[in-house]
Design an enzyme around this catalytic site. Structure first.
Site, PDB file in Angstrom:
ATOM      1  N   GLN A 200      12.765  48.279  18.150  1.00 58.16           N
ATOM      2  CA  GLN A 200      14.185  48.567  17.983  1.00 58.16           C
ATOM      3  C   GLN A 200      15.068  47.818  18.981  1.00 58.16           C
ATOM      4  OE1 GLN A 200      13.164  53.048  17.719  1.00 58.16           O
ATOM      5  NE2 GLN A 200      14.999  52.852  16.476  1.00 58.16           N
TER       6      GLN A 200
ATOM      7  N   ASN B  63       4.095  57.897  19.111  1.00 56.54           N
ATOM      8  CA  ASN B  63       5.385  58.483  18.789  1.00 56.54           C
ATOM      9  C   ASN B  63       5.297  59.108  17.398  1.00 56.54           C
ATOM     10  OD1 ASN B  63       8.345  58.796  19.281  1.00 56.54           O
ATOM     11  ND2 ASN B  63       8.421  57.687  17.343  1.00 56.54           N
ATOM     12  N   GLU B  64       5.539  60.389  17.326  1.00 59.78           N
ATOM     13  CA  GLU B  64       5.773  61.106  16.079  1.00 59.78           C
ATOM     14  C   GLU B  64       4.757  60.838  14.957  1.00 59.78           C
ATOM     15  OE1 GLU B  64       9.823  60.090  15.079  1.00 59.78           O
ATOM     16  OE2 GLU B  64      10.615  61.386  16.633  1.00 59.78           O
TER      17      GLU B  64
HETATM   18  C1  FCB Z   1      13.099  59.122  16.053  1.00 60.47           C
HETATM   19  C2  FCB Z   1      12.374  57.842  16.382  1.00 60.47           C
HETATM   20  C3  FCB Z   1      13.231  56.865  17.147  1.00 60.47           C
HETATM   21  C4  FCB Z   1      14.630  56.791  16.584  1.00 60.47           C
HETATM   22  C5  FCB Z   1      15.225  58.166  16.476  1.00 60.47           C
HETATM   23  C6  FCB Z   1      16.648  58.187  15.960  1.00 60.47           C
HETATM   24  O1  FCB Z   1      12.461  59.790  15.017  1.00 60.47           O
HETATM   25  O2  FCB Z   1      11.241  58.119  17.163  1.00 60.47           O
HETATM   26  O3  FCB Z   1      12.581  55.622  17.124  1.00 60.47           O
HETATM   27  O4  FCB Z   1      14.606  56.131  15.395  1.00 60.47           O
HETATM   28  O5  FCB Z   1      14.429  58.947  15.622  1.00 60.47           O
END
Ligand code: FCB
Length: 472
Positions: free
Chosen positions: A48, A186-187
């Protein structure tokens, strides 16, 4: 600043006739000082912000025209050339921590071939952060990975956890002296849901719920292997993952079918990865789709929480592919800017409390690793920050072990499937000229970070008059 102050936040325009808005009516209470060493950070992700990433599956997704706005990440925030410009801004604001991710496709551009120059650039970045008094936290997989790995089936392919583990060892050996806090993934839940149920992330599959569950399991295994590898190399390291937590609320609380489908969505999205860490297994019948995952149980030193929104959920017999769940944002709730096709979500500060109280059951320290709102004009971001910081204060006073808050994000950046449409930055960016402008919310957040507390004076100084909580 130890005594509590109350401030009527009279300059916030609240629709008095709206039940939802009076629920969140901002009565700003300034609380006590935060614990010594509390991390006031910002979060970012390689793809990003870096620019010039063209060897991962997201670059291919962009080239295939799959970004809803048609945008490309392009130069992004140009961090590969000059992350230091934004680190300077972070330092000026008074931020003491920054979460960034390393891009696997730069470090291992071809299978088994490592790029020493890429690693050197990450070392420079981490050193630059330390020089500015900013503690780095490094994420090892923030949605992107090399094309060669995607072509092997990514985390669902054979040997994936070993391949990821080898990459992790390489990174930790090279950067471990500059970083103590590691985020493996991440997630996992967002990657699985948007990639395999909603089709908005690569590989763009829809309605493949069982595959999504299999992916969550695979990511939990890879996480555990990485957790062990990091501790072998760096026994004092703190290792966790970043868990996206959404508050789901039945659209009609009296309707049994809405409650049922809300429970289902909550179980799959919020609970699955958490249960693997907490118990080493999923609940029945999801447990049928996973093998023995007892090795996952307890595999973290902290829980990272990414918390943004609340959504309402209604039963809808027409959408079997999404488990009959219509997930939506009702009108007249506080919300930021809309995405290309739908609202981003309800801006809901109390979500932090719901999420913290849930993950506290795991018994590990908690870092809020993302929280924010898309808000190009800074209409509600100051309101969100004030309310969230107060929520954190109350939780810490109540004994919750919260060690830091990382706002998403420092500088507007490339927002995945929404492209440049959504602006989450404390700092506004013109991606063409690369010009930066610190938003009012950036000044407010900086004051909170520098003071390690929130005071009525800060709120008075930075809270803009006439905040409009509703879209129009
Ligand atoms: C999260 C992501 C991050 C960004 C935010 C707004 O889910 O981890 O990269 O996109 O949302």
């Amino acid at each position: 600043m130890d005594e509590a102050h109350d401030l009527e936040c009279g300059n916030v325009k609240v629709k008095q006739n709206s039940r939802n808005l009076t629920d969140v009516a901002p009565r700003v209470t300034a609380g006590s000082r935060f614990p010594e060493g509390f991390l006031w950070g910002v979060s970012t992700a390689a793809h990003q912000v870096e620019g010039g990433n063209d060897n991962n599956q997201w670059a291919a997704w962009e080239q295939a025209g799959r970004i809803k706005s048609g945008d490309r990440s392009g130069k992004a925030c140009d961090w590969w050339n000059n992350a230091e410009r934004d680190f300077d801004l972070a330092q000026e604001m008074g931020i003491n921590a920054l979460r960034l991710s390393v891009e696997w496709s730069r470090i291992e551009p071809r299978e088994g071939r490592y790029d020493a120059l890429a690693v050197r650039r990450y070392r420079q970045m981490l050193e630059a952060l330390h020089q500015r008094g900013i503690q780095p936290m490094v994420c090892l997989h923030h949605f992107t990975h090399p094309l060669w790995f995607e072509q092997r089936g990514a985390f669902l392919g054979g040997g994936a956890a070993d391949l990821f583990g080898r990459f992790v060892r390489h990174v930790v050996s090279a950067l471990g002296d500059l970083c103590q806090h590691w985020v493996t993934f991440n997630e996992p839940n967002v990657y699985a849901t948007l990639g395999y149920v909603l089709g908005e992330f690569p590989p763009g599959r829809r309605g493949q719920i069982l595959t999504a569950v299999a992916l969550v399991n695979a990511l939990a295994r890879a996480h555990t292997q990485a957790y062990r590898a990091i501790h072998e190399l760096q026994p004092q390291a703190q290792v966790g993952w970043a868990h996206n937590f959404v508050v789901f609320q039945p659209a009609r609380p009296g309707a049994r079918r809405d409650r049922w489908v809300t429970g289902l969505v909550n179980e799959l999205f919020n609970e699955s990865f958490l249960r693997l860490i907490e118990l080493g297994k999923l609940v029945f019948p999801l447990s049928l789709a996973s093998g023995d995952l007892t090795e996952v149980k307890g595999a973290c030193d902290f829980v990272g929480l990414n918390v943004y929104s609340r959504f309402h959920v209604a039963f809808d017999a027409r959408i079997a592919s999404q488990m009959f769940a219509r997930v939506f944002v009702p009108p007249h709730v506080p919300q930021g800017d809309h995405g290309v096709e739908q609202p981003y979500g309800e801006a809901y500060p109390a979500a932090i409390r719901v999420a913290v109280e849930r993950v506290a059951r795991i018994g590990k320290p908690i870092y809020v690793l993302e929280n924010g709102v898309p808000d190009a004009d800074d209409r509600i971001r100051p309101w969100l920050i004030v309310n969230v910081v107060q929520e954190l204060d109350r939780l810490i006073q109540a004994g919750q072990d919260i060690r830091g808050y990382f706002h998403w994000t420092l500088t507007d950046n490339f927002e995945w499937s929404e492209g440049w449409k959504l602006r989450f930055g404390l700092v506004a960016l013109d991606p063409k000229t690369q010009q930066r402008t610190v938003r009012n919310s950036g000044r407010l957040y900086g004051a909170i970070a520098r003071g390690n507390c929130i005071s009525p004076e800060m709120v008075n100084q930075y809270f803009p008059a006439g905040i409009e909580l509703t879209p129009d």
